[in-house]
Design a protein around this motif. Structure first.
Motif: not given
Length: 395
Positions: A264, A266-270, A286
């Motif tokens: 995705p 997003l800056e911070q990934l889970s 991304g």
């Protein structure tokens, strides 16, 4: 006329002399203490046609030269010129050997007495480093055919005067008694190195990041960073000195060995937890896939993974030049995967109502169309749309 006959006779003698000396070239002795590469005579390319076993495959194949254990073969002497061919790519700490047990097709099997007769090959020396590999009774030769079916490409065939039954031995400097060091490699289930990137991972399609996998990271790796660049932007004939950046993701945990498709934006990934993405050349966060200018030729897209000796703290006070120095000083190893993509000058949007699916357009097999010619439709001058690009089609 007499002079011509004289030169022709001399030429014939010279040819016989050359052939005689070629046939008299002493055969290269098999050195069982070192690994070999085997290249088929079916190809004239110095970089293709090597007997290869890929990770996870049970059948050998032919591939371009790779820095891979699957392309290394060990000759295990059985008796005289009879050997087993053990592959350098061990599985579950077990050695696997070449086997033609199943309908003369080549397989890779665990070395056992069950398939003993079909796991031995007799070496026929043709001179120099050229050999043939036959069954124990010399009835059938290991042949690399030109069949496009992978299962029929490597077979055991009766002896014939064909190049595919000749193999060039290339001795390496890798001892067989030493474990082969695993190389740091990057691959993708979506495309092979040097091949076309599927449309779903491009700006023409869904624009999702491709799945990636890597192995062989060096000891001391604390994180990974992946960058995708286009060194051929804006065109291969006129590239910018600074490659165009399509993706940057860093601080991928050292315990991670793959990325699923569609990371995705997003800056911070889970997933992977802790990984961080930066902006690309389109000023988007991304991944942004290949979208080269139409008609600019085939572009290369280089996915590079870096094994880093630390997890990087993103300090906003650091300039980009300072941060690059920090990155450069922490690289332990890198691996690359290259894909290609091209948007021809002429592209037809297959979903437009005036087009129906038909023959593939050159270079774009997933966009197919044929003009629905009828008395009510003039196909000589149509506007063609692909993404944000338009072009004129002239029949």
């Amino acid at each position: 006329m007499l002079q011509m006959r004289f030169f022709l006779s001399v030429l014939s003698l010279l040819l016989l002399f050359v052939l005689a000396h070629a046939q008299a070239t002493p055969a290269a002795a098999i050195d069982t203490k070192f690994y070999y590469r085997l290249q088929s005579g079916t190809t004239d390319s110095e970089d293709h046609g090597f007997l290869t076993v890929l990770e996870g495959w049970s059948r050998p194949a032919l591939a371009q030269r790779l820095e891979s254990r699957g392309q290394l073969w060990k000759f295990v002497e059985d008796a005289g010129d009879v050997y087993r061919l053990a592959n350098g790519l061990e599985r579950n700490n077990m050695e696997h050997v070449l086997d033609f047990h199943n309908d003369n097709k080549l397989m890779l099997r665990f070395s056992s007495q069950q398939y003993w007769m079909t796991q031995t090959f007799k070496v026929k020396h043709f001179g120099g480093s050229v050999i043939g590999l036959t069954d124990r009774n010399s009835y059938r030769f290991l042949e690399a055919t030109e069949d496009l079916d992978p299962e029929k490409r490597l077979v055991m065939n009766p002896a014939a005067d064909v190049r595919g039954q000749m193999w060039v031995l290339e001795k390496t400097d890798i001892p067989t008694g030493v474990a082969v060091k695993e190389e740091f490699t990057l691959s993708s289930p979506a495309f092979q190195n040097g091949t076309r990137i599927p449309v779903e991972h491009t700006g023409v399609g869904a624009n999702t990041s491709p799945p990636l996998a890597w192995k062989g990271a060096p000891a001391g790796t604390k994180s990974f960073m992946i960058i995708c660049t286009d060194p051929d932007a804006p065109s291969p004939a006129n590239p910018d000195p600074n490659p165009f950046v399509h993706w940057i993701i860093l601080n991928i945990p050292a315990t991670t060995n793959n990325l699923l498709a569609g990371v995705p934006a997003l800056e911070q990934l889970s997933n992977p937890l802790g990984a961080v993405q930066g902006p690309n050349g389109f000023d988007k966060l991304g991944y942004s896939g290949p979208l080269p200018p139409a008609g600019s030729g085939q572009h290369r897209y280089i996915f590079t993974i870096f094994a880093m000796d630390r997890v990087h703290v993103l300090d906003p006070n650091l300039s980009s030049e300072e941060f690059l120095k920090v990155l450069d000083s922490s690289v332990l190893a890198k691996a690359e995967l290259m894909g290609t993509y091209e948007i021809p000058a002429l592209l037809i949007h297959a979903s437009r109502p005036v087009w129906q699916r038909g023959l593939p357009i050159a270079g774009v097999p997933e966009l197919t169309a044929s003009c629905a010619v009828s008395a009510a439709l003039n196909c000589s001058n149509l506007e063609l749309i692909v993404g944000r690009r338009t072009a004129q089609y002239t029949q």
